[in-house]
Design a protein around this motif. Structure first.
Motif, PDB file in Angstrom:
ATOM      1  N   SER A   1       0.887  -1.151   0.000  1.00 55.37           N
ATOM      2  CA  SER A   1       0.000   0.000   0.000  1.00 55.37           C
ATOM      3  C   SER A   1       0.927   1.203   0.000  1.00 55.37           C
ATOM      4  O   SER A   1       1.566   1.501   1.017  1.00 55.37           O
ATOM      5  CB  SER A   1      -0.896   0.008   1.239  1.00 55.37           C
ATOM      6  OG  SER A   1      -1.702   1.180   1.245  1.00 55.37           O
TER       7      SER A   1
ATOM      8  N   LEU B   1      -5.923   1.728  -3.226  1.00 52.75           N
ATOM      9  CA  LEU B   1      -5.020   1.248  -4.266  1.00 52.75           C
ATOM     10  C   LEU B   1      -3.887   0.419  -3.665  1.00 52.75           C
ATOM     11  O   LEU B   1      -3.209   0.858  -2.736  1.00 52.75           O
ATOM     12  CB  LEU B   1      -4.432   2.434  -5.041  1.00 52.75           C
ATOM     13  CG  LEU B   1      -3.506   2.095  -6.202  1.00 52.75           C
ATOM     14  CD1 LEU B   1      -4.257   1.334  -7.294  1.00 52.75           C
ATOM     15  CD2 LEU B   1      -2.880   3.363  -6.759  1.00 52.75           C
ATOM     16  N   LEU B   2      -3.694  -0.782  -4.192  1.00 56.34           N
ATOM     17  CA  LEU B   2      -2.633  -1.684  -3.747  1.00 56.34           C
ATOM     18  C   LEU B   2      -1.782  -2.089  -4.939  1.00 56.34           C
ATOM     19  O   LEU B   2      -2.205  -1.978  -6.080  1.00 56.34           O
ATOM     20  CB  LEU B   2      -3.223  -2.942  -3.106  1.00 56.34           C
ATOM     21  CG  LEU B   2      -4.135  -2.741  -1.909  1.00 56.34           C
ATOM     22  CD1 LEU B   2      -4.713  -4.072  -1.473  1.00 56.34           C
ATOM     23  CD2 LEU B   2      -3.389  -2.076  -0.776  1.00 56.34           C
ATOM     24  N   GLU B   3      -0.583  -2.576  -4.651  1.00 58.62           N
ATOM     25  CA  GLU B   3       0.285  -3.107  -5.699  1.00 58.62           C
ATOM     26  C   GLU B   3       0.730  -4.507  -5.314  1.00 58.62           C
ATOM     27  O   GLU B   3       1.208  -4.724  -4.201  1.00 58.62           O
ATOM     28  CB  GLU B   3       1.513  -2.215  -5.903  1.00 58.62           C
ATOM     29  CG  GLU B   3       2.421  -2.727  -7.013  1.00 58.62           C
ATOM     30  CD  GLU B   3       3.558  -1.778  -7.308  1.00 58.62           C
ATOM     31  OE1 GLU B   3       3.335  -0.796  -8.040  1.00 58.62           O
ATOM     32  OE2 GLU B   3       4.663  -2.020  -6.788  1.00 58.62           O
TER      33      GLU B   3
ATOM     34  N   GLN C   1       3.329  -7.544  -6.322  1.00 56.05           N
ATOM     35  CA  GLN C   1       4.567  -7.823  -7.041  1.00 56.05           C
ATOM     36  C   GLN C   1       4.859  -9.311  -6.936  1.00 56.05           C
ATOM     37  O   GLN C   1       4.733  -9.894  -5.861  1.00 56.05           O
ATOM     38  CB  GLN C   1       5.743  -7.040  -6.450  1.00 56.05           C
ATOM     39  CG  GLN C   1       5.607  -5.555  -6.555  1.00 56.05           C
ATOM     40  CD  GLN C   1       6.818  -4.834  -6.000  1.00 56.05           C
ATOM     41  OE1 GLN C   1       7.802  -5.429  -5.598  1.00 56.05           O
ATOM     42  NE2 GLN C   1       6.743  -3.512  -5.988  1.00 56.05           N
TER      43      GLN C   1
ATOM     44  N   LYS D   1       4.588  -6.404 -11.791  1.00 57.65           N
ATOM     45  CA  LYS D   1       3.773  -5.576 -10.904  1.00 57.65           C
ATOM     46  C   LYS D   1       2.370  -5.422 -11.465  1.00 57.65           C
ATOM     47  O   LYS D   1       2.180  -5.333 -12.675  1.00 57.65           O
ATOM     48  CB  LYS D   1       4.416  -4.195 -10.750  1.00 57.65           C
ATOM     49  CG  LYS D   1       5.785  -4.240 -10.129  1.00 57.65           C
ATOM     50  CD  LYS D   1       6.405  -2.857 -10.076  1.00 57.65           C
ATOM     51  CE  LYS D   1       7.808  -2.931  -9.504  1.00 57.65           C
ATOM     52  NZ  LYS D   1       8.416  -1.590  -9.438  1.00 57.65           N
TER      53      LYS D   1
ATOM     54  N   ARG E   1      -1.317  -3.291 -10.259  1.00 58.34           N
ATOM     55  CA  ARG E   1      -2.036  -2.415  -9.321  1.00 58.34           C
ATOM     56  C   ARG E   1      -3.524  -2.708  -9.388  1.00 58.34           C
ATOM     57  O   ARG E   1      -4.072  -2.943 -10.463  1.00 58.34           O
ATOM     58  CB  ARG E   1      -1.762  -0.955  -9.660  1.00 58.34           C
ATOM     59  CG  ARG E   1      -0.337  -0.572  -9.341  1.00 58.34           C
ATOM     60  CD  ARG E   1      -0.168   0.916  -9.281  1.00 58.34           C
ATOM     61  NE  ARG E   1       1.164   1.209  -8.792  1.00 58.34           N
ATOM     62  CZ  ARG E   1       2.070   1.875  -9.476  1.00 58.34           C
ATOM     63  NH1 ARG E   1       1.784   2.327 -10.680  1.00 58.34           N
ATOM     64  NH2 ARG E   1       3.253   2.093  -8.971  1.00 58.34           N
ATOM     65  N   PHE E   2      -4.159  -2.700  -8.211  1.00 59.97           N
ATOM     66  CA  PHE E   2      -5.590  -2.958  -8.125  1.00 59.97           C
ATOM     67  C   PHE E   2      -6.178  -2.222  -6.947  1.00 59.97           C
ATOM     68  O   PHE E   2      -5.453  -1.799  -6.044  1.00 59.97           O
ATOM     69  CB  PHE E   2      -5.888  -4.468  -8.042  1.00 59.97           C
ATOM     70  CG  PHE E   2      -5.276  -5.132  -6.835  1.00 59.97           C
ATOM     71  CD1 PHE E   2      -6.053  -5.421  -5.731  1.00 59.97           C
ATOM     72  CD2 PHE E   2      -3.934  -5.485  -6.802  1.00 59.97           C
ATOM     73  CE1 PHE E   2      -5.507  -6.041  -4.610  1.00 59.97           C
ATOM     74  CE2 PHE E   2      -3.382  -6.103  -5.702  1.00 59.97           C
ATOM     75  CZ  PHE E   2      -4.166  -6.381  -4.607  1.00 59.97           C
ATOM     76  N   THR E   3      -7.481  -2.069  -6.936  1.00 58.36           N
ATOM     77  CA  THR E   3      -8.165  -1.333  -5.859  1.00 58.36           C
ATOM     78  C   THR E   3      -9.123  -2.255  -5.128  1.00 58.36           C
ATOM     79  O   THR E   3      -9.830  -3.040  -5.743  1.00 58.36           O
ATOM     80  CB  THR E   3      -8.958  -0.148  -6.454  1.00 58.36           C
ATOM     81  OG1 THR E   3      -8.054   0.686  -7.183  1.00 58.36           O
ATOM     82  CG2 THR E   3      -9.638   0.660  -5.367  1.00 58.36           C
TER      83      THR E   3
END
Length: 81
Positions: free
Chosen positions: A27, A57-59, A61, A76, A78-80
């Motif tokens: 985060s 919003l998160l990432e 990896q 990578k 990214r998603f919410t």
């Protein structure tokens, strides 16, 4: 990969004794979760999300782990939530 120059094989065999991946959830700059996975699938369950207190919003990896070299290149996403 073992003998990575060959074009004769559909998939080049790994030069590792086991298949492992490192999964990280961030985060912003804060690391929320670090997992080692032994298959090509992983699920960020509702229980995990609750423990991590995630929102917004998160990432994610993902990197394949090598016994010789450590983590490889990271992918990578990214998603919410």
């Amino acid at each position: 990969r073992l003998d990575g120059a060959s074009w004769d094989l559909a998939e080049i065999p790994l030069a590792e004794t086991q298949e492992r991946y490192q999964v990280k959830i961030f985060s912003g700059a804060q690391l929320l979760r670090l997992e080692e996975v032994h298959q090509t699938q992983w699920r960020y369950s509702a229980a995990m999300q609750s423990l991590d207190g995630v929102q917004g919003l998160l990432e994610l990896q993902v990197a394949q782990l090598s016994e010789s070299f450590g983590p490889g290149l990271r992918r990578k996403f990214r998603f919410t939530i």
